[in-house]
Motif scaffolding. Structure first.
Motif, PDB file in Angstrom:
ATOM      1  N   VAL A  25       0.841  -1.183   0.000  1.00  0.00           N
ATOM      2  CA  VAL A  25       0.000   0.000   0.000  1.00  0.00           C
ATOM      3  C   VAL A  25       0.882   1.240   0.000  1.00  0.00           C
ATOM      4  CG1 VAL A  25      -1.769   1.273   1.234  1.00  0.00           C
ATOM      5  CG2 VAL A  25      -1.811  -1.223   1.210  1.00  0.00           C
ATOM      6  N   PRO A  26       0.829   2.064  -1.037  1.00  0.00           N
ATOM      7  CA  PRO A  26       1.724   3.211  -1.120  1.00  0.00           C
ATOM      8  C   PRO A  26       1.263   4.342  -0.217  1.00  0.00           C
ATOM      9  CG  PRO A  26       0.216   3.221  -2.976  1.00  0.00           C
ATOM     10  CD  PRO A  26      -0.083   1.973  -2.195  1.00  0.00           C
ATOM     11  N   PRO A  27       2.170   5.228   0.125  1.00  0.00           N
ATOM     12  CA  PRO A  27       1.750   6.438   0.841  1.00  0.00           C
ATOM     13  C   PRO A  27       0.935   7.321  -0.084  1.00  0.00           C
ATOM     14  CG  PRO A  27       4.032   6.602   0.155  1.00  0.00           C
ATOM     15  CD  PRO A  27       3.595   5.209  -0.175  1.00  0.00           C
ATOM     16  N   ALA A  28       0.364   8.373   0.467  1.00  0.00           N
ATOM     17  CA  ALA A  28      -0.397   9.303  -0.359  1.00  0.00           C
ATOM     18  C   ALA A  28       0.459   9.775  -1.526  1.00  0.00           C
ATOM     19  CB  ALA A  28      -0.830  10.498   0.486  1.00  0.00           C
ATOM     20  N   MET A  29      -0.128   9.782  -2.698  1.00  0.00           N
ATOM     21  CA  MET A  29       0.635  10.042  -3.913  1.00  0.00           C
ATOM     22  C   MET A  29       1.156  11.478  -3.948  1.00  0.00           C
ATOM     23  SD  MET A  29      -0.543   9.582  -7.836  1.00  0.00           S
ATOM     24  CE  MET A  29       0.587   9.869  -9.206  1.00  0.00           C
ATOM     25  N   ALA A  30       2.458  11.597  -4.147  1.00  0.00           N
ATOM     26  CA  ALA A  30       3.040  12.898  -4.402  1.00  0.00           C
ATOM     27  C   ALA A  30       2.852  13.209  -5.882  1.00  0.00           C
ATOM     28  CB  ALA A  30       4.516  12.864  -4.016  1.00  0.00           C
ATOM     29  N   GLN A  31       3.373  14.336  -6.314  1.00  0.00           N
ATOM     30  CA  GLN A  31       3.314  14.649  -7.733  1.00  0.00           C
ATOM     31  C   GLN A  31       4.170  13.647  -8.490  1.00  0.00           C
ATOM     32  OE1 GLN A  31       1.419  17.064  -9.316  1.00  0.00           O
ATOM     33  NE2 GLN A  31       0.487  17.167  -7.298  1.00  0.00           N
ATOM     34  N   VAL A 207      -5.194  -8.962 -25.942  1.00  0.00           N
ATOM     35  CA  VAL A 207      -4.343  -9.272 -24.785  1.00  0.00           C
ATOM     36  C   VAL A 207      -3.371  -8.130 -24.512  1.00  0.00           C
ATOM     37  CG1 VAL A 207      -2.463 -10.771 -24.008  1.00  0.00           C
ATOM     38  CG2 VAL A 207      -4.554 -11.773 -24.946  1.00  0.00           C
ATOM     39  N   GLN A 208      -2.772  -7.600 -25.554  1.00  0.00           N
ATOM     40  CA  GLN A 208      -1.826  -6.488 -25.396  1.00  0.00           C
ATOM     41  C   GLN A 208      -2.521  -5.238 -24.864  1.00  0.00           C
ATOM     42  OE1 GLN A 208      -0.436  -6.457 -29.410  1.00  0.00           O
ATOM     43  NE2 GLN A 208       0.943  -8.205 -29.117  1.00  0.00           N
ATOM     44  N   ASP A 209      -3.690  -4.933 -25.412  1.00  0.00           N
ATOM     45  CA  ASP A 209      -4.433  -3.765 -24.946  1.00  0.00           C
ATOM     46  C   ASP A 209      -4.808  -3.903 -23.475  1.00  0.00           C
ATOM     47  OD1 ASP A 209      -4.259  -2.963 -27.566  1.00  0.00           O
ATOM     48  OD2 ASP A 209      -6.402  -3.147 -28.008  1.00  0.00           O
ATOM     49  N   ALA A 210      -5.278  -5.089 -23.118  1.00  0.00           N
ATOM     50  CA  ALA A 210      -5.698  -5.325 -21.732  1.00  0.00           C
ATOM     51  C   ALA A 210      -4.516  -5.230 -20.776  1.00  0.00           C
ATOM     52  CB  ALA A 210      -6.374  -6.687 -21.613  1.00  0.00           C
ATOM     53  N   LEU A 211      -3.349  -5.742 -21.199  1.00  0.00           N
ATOM     54  CA  LEU A 211      -2.176  -5.700 -20.329  1.00  0.00           C
ATOM     55  C   LEU A 211      -1.752  -4.262 -20.046  1.00  0.00           C
ATOM     56  CD1 LEU A 211       0.093  -7.066 -18.793  1.00  0.00           C
ATOM     57  CD2 LEU A 211       1.385  -7.193 -20.940  1.00  0.00           C
ATOM     58  N   ALA A 212      -1.673  -3.434 -21.082  1.00  0.00           N
ATOM     59  CA  ALA A 212      -1.285  -2.039 -20.868  1.00  0.00           C
ATOM     60  C   ALA A 212      -2.267  -1.339 -19.937  1.00  0.00           C
ATOM     61  CB  ALA A 212      -1.195  -1.311 -22.205  1.00  0.00           C
ATOM     62  N   GLY A 213      -3.549  -1.550 -20.162  1.00  0.00           N
ATOM     63  CA  GLY A 213      -4.557  -0.924 -19.313  1.00  0.00           C
ATOM     64  C   GLY A 213      -4.483  -1.393 -17.876  1.00  0.00           C
ATOM     65  N   LYS A 214      -4.228  -2.682 -17.683  1.00  0.00           N
ATOM     66  CA  LYS A 214      -4.136  -3.226 -16.326  1.00  0.00           C
ATOM     67  C   LYS A 214      -2.941  -2.649 -15.569  1.00  0.00           C
ATOM     68  CE  LYS A 214      -4.809  -6.209 -12.899  1.00  0.00           C
ATOM     69  NZ  LYS A 214      -5.909  -6.000 -11.907  1.00  0.00           N
ATOM     70  N   VAL A 215      -1.785  -2.577 -16.223  1.00  0.00           N
ATOM     71  CA  VAL A 215      -0.600  -2.034 -15.569  1.00  0.00           C
ATOM     72  C   VAL A 215      -0.826  -0.571 -15.189  1.00  0.00           C
ATOM     73  CG1 VAL A 215       1.829  -1.439 -15.899  1.00  0.00           C
ATOM     74  CG2 VAL A 215       0.973  -3.658 -16.659  1.00  0.00           C
ATOM     75  N   ILE A 216      -1.417   0.199 -16.098  1.00  0.00           N
ATOM     76  CA  ILE A 216      -1.692   1.605 -15.810  1.00  0.00           C
ATOM     77  C   ILE A 216      -2.628   1.741 -14.611  1.00  0.00           C
ATOM     78  CG2 ILE A 216      -2.881   3.653 -16.719  1.00  0.00           C
ATOM     79  CD1 ILE A 216      -1.708   2.829 -19.484  1.00  0.00           C
ATOM     80  N   THR A 217      -3.620   0.902 -14.537  1.00  0.00           N
ATOM     81  CA  THR A 217      -4.551   0.933 -13.410  1.00  0.00           C
ATOM     82  C   THR A 217      -3.854   0.593 -12.105  1.00  0.00           C
ATOM     83  OG1 THR A 217      -6.411   0.359 -14.836  1.00  0.00           O
ATOM     84  CG2 THR A 217      -6.682  -0.048 -12.485  1.00  0.00           C
ATOM     85  N   GLU A 218      -3.030  -0.451 -12.124  1.00  0.00           N
ATOM     86  CA  GLU A 218      -2.356  -0.898 -10.910  1.00  0.00           C
ATOM     87  C   GLU A 218      -1.348   0.125 -10.387  1.00  0.00           C
ATOM     88  OE1 GLU A 218      -2.657  -3.630  -9.012  1.00  0.00           O
ATOM     89  OE2 GLU A 218      -4.302  -4.503 -10.178  1.00  0.00           O
ATOM     90  N   LYS A 220      -1.339   3.534 -10.932  1.00  0.00           N
ATOM     91  CA  LYS A 220      -1.792   4.917 -11.053  1.00  0.00           C
ATOM     92  C   LYS A 220      -1.394   5.778  -9.862  1.00  0.00           C
ATOM     93  CE  LYS A 220      -6.457   3.938  -9.241  1.00  0.00           C
ATOM     94  NZ  LYS A 220      -6.365   4.818  -8.052  1.00  0.00           N
ATOM     95  N   ASP A 221      -1.148   5.192  -8.705  1.00  0.00           N
ATOM     96  CA  ASP A 221      -0.804   5.970  -7.517  1.00  0.00           C
ATOM     97  C   ASP A 221       0.693   6.040  -7.238  1.00  0.00           C
ATOM     98  OD1 ASP A 221      -3.477   6.514  -6.959  1.00  0.00           O
ATOM     99  OD2 ASP A 221      -3.724   4.632  -5.872  1.00  0.00           O
ATOM    100  N   CYS A 222       1.499   5.532  -8.147  1.00  0.00           N
ATOM    101  CA  CYS A 222       2.962   5.547  -7.960  1.00  0.00           C
ATOM    102  C   CYS A 222       3.536   6.811  -8.577  1.00  0.00           C
ATOM    103  CB  CYS A 222       3.589   4.312  -8.601  1.00  0.00           C
ATOM    104  SG  CYS A 222       2.955   2.746  -7.950  1.00  0.00           S
ATOM    105  N   ALA A 256      -6.200   8.945 -19.068  1.00  0.00           N
ATOM    106  CA  ALA A 256      -7.185  10.012 -18.909  1.00  0.00           C
ATOM    107  C   ALA A 256      -8.328   9.576 -18.014  1.00  0.00           C
ATOM    108  CB  ALA A 256      -7.709  10.446 -20.276  1.00  0.00           C
ATOM    109  N   ALA A 257      -8.757   8.328 -18.160  1.00  0.00           N
ATOM    110  CA  ALA A 257      -9.865   7.819 -17.358  1.00  0.00           C
ATOM    111  C   ALA A 257      -9.520   7.758 -15.875  1.00  0.00           C
ATOM    112  CB  ALA A 257     -10.267   6.433 -17.862  1.00  0.00           C
ATOM    113  N   LEU A 258      -8.232   7.651 -15.570  1.00  0.00           N
ATOM    114  CA  LEU A 258      -7.784   7.523 -14.187  1.00  0.00           C
ATOM    115  C   LEU A 258      -7.168   8.815 -13.649  1.00  0.00           C
ATOM    116  CD1 LEU A 258      -6.048   4.064 -14.600  1.00  0.00           C
ATOM    117  CD2 LEU A 258      -8.176   4.486 -13.362  1.00  0.00           C
ATOM    118  N   ASP A 259      -7.200   9.885 -14.443  1.00  0.00           N
ATOM    119  CA  ASP A 259      -6.491  11.117 -14.097  1.00  0.00           C
ATOM    120  C   ASP A 259      -5.032  10.801 -13.790  1.00  0.00           C
ATOM    121  OD1 ASP A 259      -6.139  13.831 -13.689  1.00  0.00           O
ATOM    122  OD2 ASP A 259      -6.646  13.724 -11.562  1.00  0.00           O
TER     123      ASP A 259
END
Length: 498
Positions: A25-31, A207-218, A220-222, A256-259
């Protein structure tokens, strides 16, 4: 093969999954890492202008379950390095690939962990069960997020590379996307050259599209990452149309969907090239990366006002001098990233102490990392936001000599000179064009960081000799404006040289 306790283990071998879920669990996201608003040739991270410099492992720290990445990150931090590159496990290398010993991208049998879950059907080429590309493996993303969180604690920026070119049948046959390695029939009838063609289907696109989207989602707070679309798309059949679609139809909308404001990069060429629409130019890209590169890659593309990186080098023999000189020339030529692949980082030698043999394609080790740490500290000792490359202020050097300069005219100068006074150079010392003013100059040994000579300069304008008073064939010079009494300075009209 039974995966055992390391299946979910992070950097510390044998740690249980429950502990990991707490640690991930990451700390609150910095910039997040950004281009510096006042000089987008460099990065802004944690409020500081930043250049990324490293000699790092071969991209398998997360996908190789036997790799103790905590020990690895601690070793990088101890050497004052701040970057590492990571491949998502859509690409795996077979034993003996490129003559690499103990390759972290080639896990032992059954020791690969990938974003996709294993099935119950034995038959993956690298040992263990085949993959089910319709199901994610939560343990992989626990490990991925934990790696990035631990990197952040050591102030290390991670390049996350979604995909890599398949170089031949052997590398393609190791990928979970290969039809022999999954239970979904994905990749059927596709050759290694066609894996990333815009028209190729066989289930690969989804599969490729889904993988990129999944990594971006996972991720997003880093805040300590940026993304690269694909490693070396220029090798084999052209993949630029595929890359463009991935950027504009998948990655940018997912962010964009995840800001999500993580920077995107593309890998342009080996060596140097002018960035064009044909090799990766895109308004959504913030970083243009080259491999085995040189300052010309920066000079040719400086007008893009983007970060330029030399984000892979390793194939020119074992000598530290090869990679040290490449690093100094590229960074003082205006580059923002230097990343050597360091073959001394392996499983059971995550502290970077593995002794590789002469067949290994490149170099690395503690001595090189210490020297790159000198470069990192040197370059961050300037007000980089106000600086730009301008080697034309230097004169009287031969084409066989490296001479690079970053300057803020009349204020500060960062110089790198190699073989500038070799025996074949007969014209005398290198000259530097300094505006009138008082300066303090330091000559620095690039191997140790030691200031081996310092001198005050009173410049009256124009070119003056910059004599090497250190006896070194390779050195850096730091010149900064200062207000000193005239009695402590040297006029350029006097026979003494700075």
């Amino acid at each position: 093969m039974t995966l055992g306790v390391k299946t979910v283990g992070p950097g510390i071998r044998g740690v249980g999954a429950g502990f990991l879920l707490l640690m991930m669990v990451p700390p609150a996201m910095a910039q997040p890492l950004a281009l510096h608003p006042d000089n987008p040739h460099y990065f802004l991270h944690n409020g500081q202008v930043t250049v990324l410099i490293t000699s790092a492992e071969h991209y398998g720290a997360v996908s190789n379950l036997d790799f103790d990445y905590l020990a690895y990150l601690e070793a990088l931090a101890a050497d004052r390095l701040n970057h590492t590159r990571l491949f998502i496990a859509s690409y795996v290398e077979p034993p003996g690939a490129f003559k690499i010993q103990n390759n972290s991208l080639c896990p032992a049998a059954g020791r690969l962990i990938a974003p996709w879950a294993r099935s119950t059907r034995v038959g993956y080429a690298g040992g263990g069960a085949k993959f089910d590309l319709m199901r994610w493996d939560p343990a992989y993303f626990v490990r991925l997020r934990d790696f990035i969180a631990k990197a952040a604690r050591h102030d290390i920026i991670v390049e996350v590379t979604f995909f890599s070119t398949m170089y031949n049948d052997a590398t393609w046959q190791m990928s979970p996307m290969h039809p022999d390695n999954n239970i979904n029939g994905v990749g059927m009838g596709v050759s290694f050259n066609d894996v990333y063609q815009a028209w190729a289907n066989a289930g690969l696109r989804d599969v490729q599209d889904a993988l990129a989207g999944k990594v971006i989602t996972e991720l997003k707070d880093c805040d300590n990452i940026y993304y690269e679309i694909i490693n070396e798309p220029y090798i084999g059949d052209d993949k630029i149309a595929w890359q463009n679609r991935m950027i504009n139809s998948i990655v940018v909308p997912a962010q964009a969907a995840l800001d999500d404001r993580h920077l995107l990069s593309v890998n342009v060429a080996n060596g140097d090239a002018v960035v064009t629409a044909g090799n990766g130019l895109d308004s959504n890209i913030s970083i243009y990366n080259f491999h085995y590169s040189n300052p010309r890659a920066v000079r040719d593309n400086y007008g893009l006002s983007r970060a330029i990186g030399d984000n892979e080098t390793n194939a020119h023999g074992p000598l530290d001098a090869t990679y040290r000189r490449e690093a100094w020339a590229f960074i003082l030529g205006g580059g923002a990233i230097f990343s050597n692949v360091d073959w001394s980082f392996t499983v059971d030698h995550e502290d970077g102490t593995y002794v590789y043999d002469a067949q290994t394609p490149g170099g690395g080790g503690a001595a090189l990392r210490a020297q790159l740490g000198v470069l990192k500290e040197f370059i961050h000792g300037f007000d980089l936001v106000k600086m730009h490359p301008q080697r034309t202020i230097l004169s009287n050097y031969q084409s066989n000599a490296s001479a690079e300069a970053l300057i803020a005219s009349g204020k500060q100068y960062a110089l790198y000179l190699k073989d500038a006074e070799a025996p074949q150079v007969t014209k005398g010392p290198v000259g530097i064009d300094l505006p009138a003013g008082n300066y303090r100059a330091q000559w620095i040994d690039v191997l140790t960081g030691e200031v081996v000579h310092s001198r005050s300069i009173a410049a009256t304008g124009g070119v003056r000799p910059l004599k090497n008073l250190t006896g070194l064939s390779e050195y850096a010079v730091k010149i900064v404006e200062t207000a000193l009494p005239q009695s402590q300075t040297l006029s350029r009209h006097k026979p003494r040289h700075p």
